[in-house]
Design an enzyme around this catalytic site. Structure first.
Site, short mmCIF file in Angstrom:
data_model
loop_
_atom_site.label_atom_id
_atom_site.label_comp_id
_atom_site.label_asym_id
_atom_site.label_seq_id
_atom_site.Cartn_x
_atom_site.Cartn_y
_atom_site.Cartn_z
N GLY A 154 23.20 -3.42 45.78
CA GLY A 154 23.25 -2.57 46.97
C GLY A 154 23.44 -3.38 48.23
N TYR A 163 12.03 11.03 48.93
CA TYR A 163 12.11 9.61 49.31
C TYR A 163 10.78 9.16 49.93
CZ TYR A 163 14.07 5.39 51.53
OH TYR A 163 14.33 4.11 51.93
N LEU A 214 11.86 -2.60 31.37
CA LEU A 214 12.73 -3.78 31.30
C LEU A 214 11.90 -4.95 30.80
CD1 LEU A 214 15.48 -5.16 32.04
CD2 LEU A 214 14.56 -5.51 34.34
N TYR A 215 12.40 -5.62 29.78
CA TYR A 215 11.68 -6.78 29.24
C TYR A 215 12.50 -8.04 29.49
CZ TYR A 215 8.42 -3.57 27.17
OH TYR A 215 7.46 -2.60 27.03
N ARG A 273 2.78 -8.22 32.85
CA ARG A 273 2.97 -8.99 31.61
C ARG A 273 3.37 -10.43 31.89
NH1 ARG A 273 7.14 -10.48 28.64
NH2 ARG A 273 8.67 -9.19 29.71
N LYS A 287 11.77 9.80 40.72
CA LYS A 287 11.58 9.03 39.48
C LYS A 287 11.88 7.54 39.71
CE LYS A 287 12.78 12.41 35.92
NZ LYS A 287 13.83 12.76 34.93
N THR A 288 12.94 7.27 40.46
CA THR A 288 13.30 5.87 40.72
C THR A 288 12.18 5.16 41.46
OG1 THR A 288 15.67 6.28 40.69
CG2 THR A 288 14.94 4.37 41.94
N THR A 324 18.05 -0.87 59.09
CA THR A 324 18.77 -2.14 59.02
C THR A 324 20.26 -1.85 58.84
OG1 THR A 324 16.82 -3.17 58.09
CG2 THR A 324 18.89 -4.33 57.77
N VAL A 371 15.98 1.41 36.54
CA VAL A 371 14.56 1.01 36.58
C VAL A 371 13.60 2.11 36.15
CG1 VAL A 371 14.81 -0.80 38.33
CG2 VAL A 371 14.31 1.56 39.06
#
Ligand code: NAD
Ligand code: UDP
Length: 313
Positions: free
Chosen positions: A14, A147, A65-66, A108, A93-94, A177, A61
């Site tokens: 992005g 949001y 994610l591992y 982890r 959700k994001t 920004t 996301v």
């Protein structure tokens, strides 16, 4: 074994993410950019693809994610109203599932984790400028809520993982920004005005243009991100990052017309629902804890951004 810091940037394709990836590579990190290309593009990171210490992963996301990393910058989330309101459920959700997944990854791997939060957590503020202890004035059921409330919930999760699991967290509240690689179609005021001026179209001023914003140039902001990540561990944030110099939207329109030498005229349009009247960061905390303050004046940043947009059209 690895001798370089391994850094994950979600939303790395992005606007802000691509500048952050560049900066991290320049600082000697191994950068893993994860993005689902909802609003980001490969063009934004074209100069990085193929570099030995840069890796690109198509990933959403909202799914786990591992990977093995030392630091995580969680930027994944559409940022402009047109994009985050396109699929509001996915936006929440994001923010929320994305935060849970990235915090789980940090737990982890014991990675340090940065959250790109936003001045929108203050909603339509009743105090000016906003310091970090202001709790905000957010409409939980309005069109911006997916949001604003998503980002508020993400902050809650960051602080609960910090208290409950001892995670090393950094929460930045980013104010408006701008700069090269802002999306031309994102409806944000800076990109809209520059493109309209360059094409000789009418400048669309919402409301009477007396509402104000404070605009931070992207390089200044990214420097704030890196300083926050490198700060002592008690600097969790939330910490405001933005440029405290306020301009009315009408003054911005006039400056863009002048800098582009455009013949465009200013036309007024209705003000969108819940459009904040004023927004300005109090950056005393960032100044004190990070020794950070923006150094690029609006006029100079606009010139660089205008050059970028000229190259696009
Ligand atoms: P952007 O839309 O250019 O970048 C967001 C990136 O996240 C894009 O590359 C997009 O494809 C990606 N993305 C979206 N949903 C995703 C998902 N589910 N999984 C993986 N990737 C996903 O916006 P930006 O201006 O670069 O904003 C970056 C972050 O900074 C966002 O979290 C935003 O909320 C925050 N922020 C930005 C500003 C600003 O002025 N630009 C202000 C406040 C906060
Ligand atoms: N705005 C405007 N014309 C445009 C786009 C935006 O006058 O073409 C105004 C908008 O109503 C708001 C300000 O500019 O008052 C900043 O809008 P933007 O969407 O860029 O950011 P945000 O409202 O999230 O601060």
């Amino acid at each position: 074994m690895h001798d370089r810091k391994r850094v994950l940037v979600t939303g790395g394709a992005g606007f802000l993410g691509s500048h952050l990836c560049e900066r991290l590579l320049a600082d000697g990190a191994d950068v893993l950019c994860a993005d689902n290309f909802f609003t980001g593009t490969k063009d934004n990171i074209a100069a990085l693809i193929g570099q030995p210490h840069f890796e690109l992963l198509r990933h959403d996301v909202t799914f786990p994610l591992y990977v093995e990393v030392d630091e995580i910058y969680n930027l994944a989330c559409p940022a402009s109203p047109v994009h985050y309101q396109f699929d509001p459920v996915q936006t929440t959700k994001t923010s929320v599932h994305g935060a849970i997944n990235m915090l789980g990854l940090a737990k982890r791997t014991r990675a340090k984790i940065f959250q790109a939060s936003t001045s929108e957590v203050y909603g339509d503020p009743e105090v000016h400028p906003q310091s970090e202890d202001y709790r905000g004035n957010v409409n939980p059921i309005g069109p911006r809520a997916c949001y604003d409330e998503g980002k508020r919930c993400a902050e809650t999760l960051f602080f609960d993982y910090y208290r409950q699991h001892g995670l090393n967290i950094r929460v930045a509240r980013i104010f408006n920004t701008y700069g090269p690689r802002m999306q031309p179609n994102d409806g944000r005021v800076v990109s809209n005005f520059i493109l309209q001026a360059l094409k000789g179209e009418a400048i669309t001023l919402f409301g009477d243009g007396a509402q104000s914003r404070a605009f931070c140039y992207v390089d200044d902001l990214i420097d704030g991100f890196v300083r926050l990540m490198a700060a002592p561990d008690d600097v969790t944030g939330p910490i405001n990052l933005g440029n405290p110099v306020e301009f009315t939207i009408r003054a911005l329109a006039e400056m863009v017309i002048e800098l582009t030498g455009s013949k465009s005229v200013i036309e007024t349009r209705p003000l969108p629902v819940d459009d904040p009247v004023q927004r300005c960061p109090d950056i005393a905390l960032a100044h004190e804890r990070l020794d950070w303050h923006p150094s690029i004046a609006l006029e100079d940043g606009l010139k660089k951004t205008i050059t970028y947009f000229k190259g696009l059209i």
